[in-house]
Write a protein that holds these residues in place. Structure first.
Motif, PDB file in Angstrom:
ATOM      1  N   VAL A   5       0.714  -1.298   0.079  1.00  0.00           N
ATOM      2  CA  VAL A   5       0.119  -0.008  -0.107  1.00  0.00           C
ATOM      3  C   VAL A   5       0.667   1.217  -0.007  1.00  0.00           C
ATOM      4  O   VAL A   5       1.672   1.351   0.759  1.00  0.00           O
ATOM      5  CB  VAL A   5      -0.959  -0.009   1.270  1.00  0.00           C
ATOM      6  N   ALA A   6       0.511   2.247  -0.921  1.00  0.00           N
ATOM      7  CA  ALA A   6       1.233   3.478  -1.197  1.00  0.00           C
ATOM      8  C   ALA A   6       1.008   4.444   0.016  1.00  0.00           C
ATOM      9  O   ALA A   6      -0.072   4.536   0.687  1.00  0.00           O
ATOM     10  CB  ALA A   6       1.133   4.095  -2.521  1.00  0.00           C
ATOM     11  N   SER A   7       2.127   5.058   0.554  1.00  0.00           N
ATOM     12  CA  SER A   7       1.819   6.365   1.487  1.00  0.00           C
ATOM     13  C   SER A   7       1.128   7.392   0.545  1.00  0.00           C
ATOM     14  O   SER A   7       1.437   7.358  -0.607  1.00  0.00           O
ATOM     15  CB  SER A   7       3.129   6.854   2.208  1.00  0.00           C
ATOM     16  N   PHE A   8       0.572   8.263   1.105  1.00  0.00           N
ATOM     17  CA  PHE A   8       0.218   9.518   0.293  1.00  0.00           C
ATOM     18  C   PHE A   8       0.078  10.781   1.108  1.00  0.00           C
ATOM     19  O   PHE A   8       0.133  10.562   2.622  1.00  0.00           O
ATOM     20  CB  PHE A   8      -1.241   8.963  -0.136  1.00  0.00           C
ATOM     21  N   ALA A   9      -0.088  11.907   0.379  1.00  0.00           N
ATOM     22  CA  ALA A   9      -0.188  13.095   0.943  1.00  0.00           C
ATOM     23  C   ALA A   9      -1.237  14.025   0.497  1.00  0.00           C
ATOM     24  O   ALA A   9      -1.029  13.835  -0.931  1.00  0.00           O
ATOM     25  CB  ALA A   9       1.307  14.047   1.211  1.00  0.00           C
ATOM     26  N   ALA A  10      -1.980  14.794   0.896  1.00  0.00           N
ATOM     27  CA  ALA A  10      -2.799  15.635   0.448  1.00  0.00           C
ATOM     28  C   ALA A  10      -2.880  16.959   1.006  1.00  0.00           C
ATOM     29  O   ALA A  10      -2.757  17.054   2.202  1.00  0.00           O
ATOM     30  CB  ALA A  10      -4.394  15.223   0.276  1.00  0.00           C
ATOM     31  N   ARG A  11      -2.927  17.911   0.264  1.00  0.00           N
ATOM     32  CA  ARG A  11      -2.854  19.361   0.622  1.00  0.00           C
ATOM     33  C   ARG A  11      -3.976  20.274   0.009  1.00  0.00           C
ATOM     34  O   ARG A  11      -4.182  19.910  -1.324  1.00  0.00           O
ATOM     35  CB  ARG A  11      -1.634  20.062   0.386  1.00  0.00           C
ATOM     36  N   PHE A  12      -4.841  20.828   0.533  1.00  0.00           N
ATOM     37  CA  PHE A  12      -6.049  21.541   0.000  1.00  0.00           C
ATOM     38  C   PHE A  12      -6.459  22.779   0.687  1.00  0.00           C
ATOM     39  O   PHE A  12      -6.349  22.743   2.143  1.00  0.00           O
ATOM     40  CB  PHE A  12      -7.280  20.559  -0.277  1.00  0.00           C
ATOM     41  N   SER A  13      -6.892  23.568  -0.088  1.00  0.00           N
ATOM     42  CA  SER A  13      -7.607  24.700   0.680  1.00  0.00           C
ATOM     43  C   SER A  13      -9.158  25.008   0.587  1.00  0.00           C
ATOM     44  O   SER A  13      -9.618  24.557  -0.598  1.00  0.00           O
ATOM     45  CB  SER A  13      -7.106  26.200   0.067  1.00  0.00           C
ATOM     46  N   PHE A  14      -9.902  25.259   1.631  1.00  0.00           N
ATOM     47  CA  PHE A  14     -11.431  25.280   1.336  1.00  0.00           C
ATOM     48  C   PHE A  14     -11.920  26.361   2.089  1.00  0.00           C
ATOM     49  O   PHE A  14     -11.233  27.038   3.145  1.00  0.00           O
ATOM     50  CB  PHE A  14     -12.069  24.084   1.764  1.00  0.00           C
TER      51      PHE A  14
END
Length: 703
Positions: A86-95
């Motif tokens: 399973v891959a590691s992941f990173a998300a960045r978002f503005s809301f």
């Protein structure tokens, strides 16, 4: 053209990166075709609005996902090493979560999620547009089939979901009941402040830990301490390929949810459980290490050592040169492909739809055989195309052989619909310009057009289905008029341009007459075009297409849906009945007369046999008359119509007598010119005859 070439570089780099099992997504470089919008979500000024933009309380849910799935497991994933794969992941978002009515009730929140399919759309309220009651019930009895991974940013305390407060972050695994949640009271972050909030979500597969960071600023450094940190193994919930997206919902509130921008990355597939998150992020870009030379003990060994050093140096250099050559060849081929395409059909014009070859479309339609014809429009014939292969995809292909006459309409339709995304629009899948022919490829609508469903024998539409059609077309017109970056005037709203999908939901198509306009510009005078019976009076007079001319046409369609009569019909009984000989009867006039005689309910389609909701029938008839008002200033905007049909606003009063409008003699000539240009062509099921010469030059036409 240079700009088009530069935009091809991210696609090439993304392809090369995907081959290395890492994926990088950035909303700044994605096109409309890369996104799938569900429910009430829509695009505006580069942002994604997930719920309705209204200051009237409503229940709303919307979702946006990446159209293409993301790989989360390697090809070596098995039951024994599933965790490592399973891959590691990173998300960045503005809301932004805002409420236009200060002091009004809020709710319910927004969520980042990973889903096994791209049709994910759940219930409103605390389900965040992502889950439903079955998910919640399964979680309570411990039998939830948890395949959706979500991080919720919740602004409503729902006791049934054990929410800690109305300002919290939680991790959801297949259910709206969070496995863990954190109150944000001590963090200084207020999710529903109306300010831009930035979130970071990191999952380290090797450590089996997920962390969420929050900042109350649009551009800010990542905080040192997470607001939520949880030890969790996501491998049971992650499949080989998953879809990444955002969802939000409201329930009886005016809260609005907007995604301003986002990025998402996966970080490889660690070979061992001890691999770190940082090394995964860079492992695929590192050069191969030079082999260690053996110890020097004698001359032959010294020679071997020199050979090893040379290979260690030349190997990476050769690999780098091969990569540069491959990239150069790939870019050159893409540039040559782009330069061969006509400027009107460059990648700047059509970023999303695919270009089909004439050969494959001809094969799919059996050489455009008459047996494959499913309809004829103003600018061409529509064929059913069955693509060969395992997927066996079916398309509708619109063909025009009169390229010199319809090229402008072809470019207009391609330019307009390629940039639009709405659940009630016919999706443009591709295009072709070869052998002097213009071809547009759409998704296939198995239930045909609305006019065939309404006027076929027997009529196949029940009253709930008709109401759904009315609400759906109102929603998409509101989107075109007020929610696009450039408003779109369709100019040819009619039942034959409204198609029905497999669920009998309406889809608006045929943008050959559509025009784009900036919101702050007035409409320009153009050649009047459209279909008689649906044209607004002021459009016939001035030739200026506006949102209100579309509203008039929609009003006529609404009356057709209710009455089962065409806009101009034959009446052999002087006021009722359908078909046969006799004089022409204008549908709007006929319904308005019944309204003035307090007999409006008698306008209902007799083929419904009384099986309809009387209140809904009267509502649609009144809204139809209101939209078909001869005075354009009195017609409601389509956003107002949507609110009325959703029971969020009251309809405007309709006068018992149809208002009169008098055209000048110039308008009379204009009407005759339009009728003459139509000839004896049959459109919308009735004939437009060539007019006789006017008896007097200054005669007025009263409507």
């Amino acid at each position: 053209m240079a700009a088009a070439h530069l935009r091809l570089l991210p696609l090439l780099l993304l392809t090369l990166t995907a081959a290395a099992k890492n994926v990088t997504l950035d909303s700044a470089i994605l096109s409309f075709a890369d996104l799938t919008l569900l429910g009430d979500s829509f695009l505006r000024n580069g942002s994604v609005w997930l719920t309705r933009d209204t200051d009237v309380p409503s229940s709303s849910a919307g979702t946006v996902l990446c159209t293409q799935p993301v790989a989360f497991r390697g090809p070596d994933a098995t039951a024994s090493n599933a965790t490592a794969a399973v891959a590691s992941f990173a998300a960045r978002f503005s809301f932004v979560i805002a409420n236009p009515n200060a002091g009004a009730a809020g709710g319910d929140g927004i969520a980042f999620f990973i889903s096994p399919d791209r049709t994910t759309l759940g219930a409103t309220g605390g389900y965040l547009g992502l889950f439903n009651s079955s998910n919640s019930a399964a979680a309570k009895n411990g039998s939830a089939s948890a395949t959706i991974v979500a991080v919720e940013f919740d602004t409503m305390a729902n006791p049934e979901f054990a929410d800690p407060s109305d300002n919290h972050v939680g991790l959801d695994l297949g259910s709206p009941v969070s496995v863990t949640a954190a109150d944000l009271a001590a963090s200084g972050v207020d999710l529903k402040s109306g300010n831009v909030t930035t979130a970071w979500i990191d999952y380290r597969s090797a450590d089996r830990r997920l962390e969420v960071f929050l900042s109350s600023y649009a551009v800010a450094a990542k905080p040192k301490r997470p607001v939520l940190s949880v030890a969790v193994d996501l491998s049971p919930y992650i499949k080989e390929a998953m879809y990444v997206g955002f969802s939000a919902s409201t329930e009886g509130s005016t809260q609005q949810h907007t995604i301003k921008g986002w990025t998402f990355q996966t970080f490889g597939f660690p070979p061992t459980a001890n691999s770190t998150f940082e090394s995964n992020a860079t492992s695929n870009s590192s050069e191969p290490a030079a082999p260690a030379p053996p110890p020097a003990s004698n001359a032959p060994n010294s020679h071997k050592r020199r050979v090893g050093i040379a290979l260690g140096i030349l190997g990476p250099v050769a690999l780098a040169l091969a990569f540069i050559f491959f990239a150069w060849v790939s870019i050159k081929k893409l540039i040559e492909l782009t330069s061969r395409t006509d400027a009107a059909f460059s990648t700047e014009l059509v970023k999303g739809p695919r270009k089909f070859s004439y050969r494959e479309l001809s094969a799919a339609t059996r050489g455009f055989h008459m047996s494959r014809v499913v309809g004829k429009g103003a600018f061409g014939t529509v064929y059913k195309a069955a693509m060969p292969g395992a997927a066996a995809t079916t398309y509708a292909v619109k063909r025009s052989t009169q390229a010199h006459q319809s090229r402008s309409e072809f470019v207009a339709e391609l330019s307009v619909i390629a940039c639009l995304r709405h659940k009630n629009l016919v999706q443009l899948e591709g295009w072709c310009e070869e052998k002097g022919e213009l071809l547009l490829v759409y998704e296939y609508m198995p239930n045909g057009s609305l006019d065939k469903a309404l006027y076929g024998e027997p009529c196949t539409l029940s009253w709930p289905q008709r109401y759904t059609v009315a609400a759906g077309i109102a929603s998409v017109l509101s989107y075109l008029h007020q929610e696009c970056e450039q408003r779109v005037i369709h100019r040819d709203i009619k039942t034959s341009n409204i198609l029905l999908d497999v669920n009998l939901s309406p889809r608006l198509g045929d943008f050959g007459l559509a025009r784009l306009m900036d919101h702050n510009k007035s409409p320009v005078s153009t050649l009047t075009a459209g279909t008689m019976g649906y044209l607004a009076p002021e459009y016939l007079q001035s030739g200026k297409a506006t949102e209100q001319t579309d509203v008039f046409s929609y009003g006529v369609v609404l009356l057709e849906v209710c009455c089962g009569r065409r806009p101009i019909d034959k009446d052999e009984r002087g006021g009722g009945g359908r078909g046969g000989g006799g004089k022409n009867v204008n549908l709007v006039d006929w319904v308005w007369r019944l309204h003035g005689e307090d007999r409006l309910i008698e306008a209902a389609d007799a083929r419904l046999a009384g099986e309809f909701d009387k209140a809904e029938m009267l509502l649609l008839l009144l809204v139809g008359l209101s939209c078909a008002n001869p005075n354009c200033e009195e017609r409601p905007a389509m956003r107002r119509v949507v609110q009325i049909l959703n029971r969020e606003a009251e309809p405007a009063p309709v006068p018992p007598k149809k208002p009169l409008l008098v055209f000048s003699s110039s308008a009379s000539a204009k009407l005759q010119e339009i009728a003459f240009s139509c000839g004896d062509d049959v459109r919308g099921g009735y004939s437009v005859a060539k007019p006789a010469s006017p008896k007097s030059e200054g005669a007025d036409i009263e409507r």
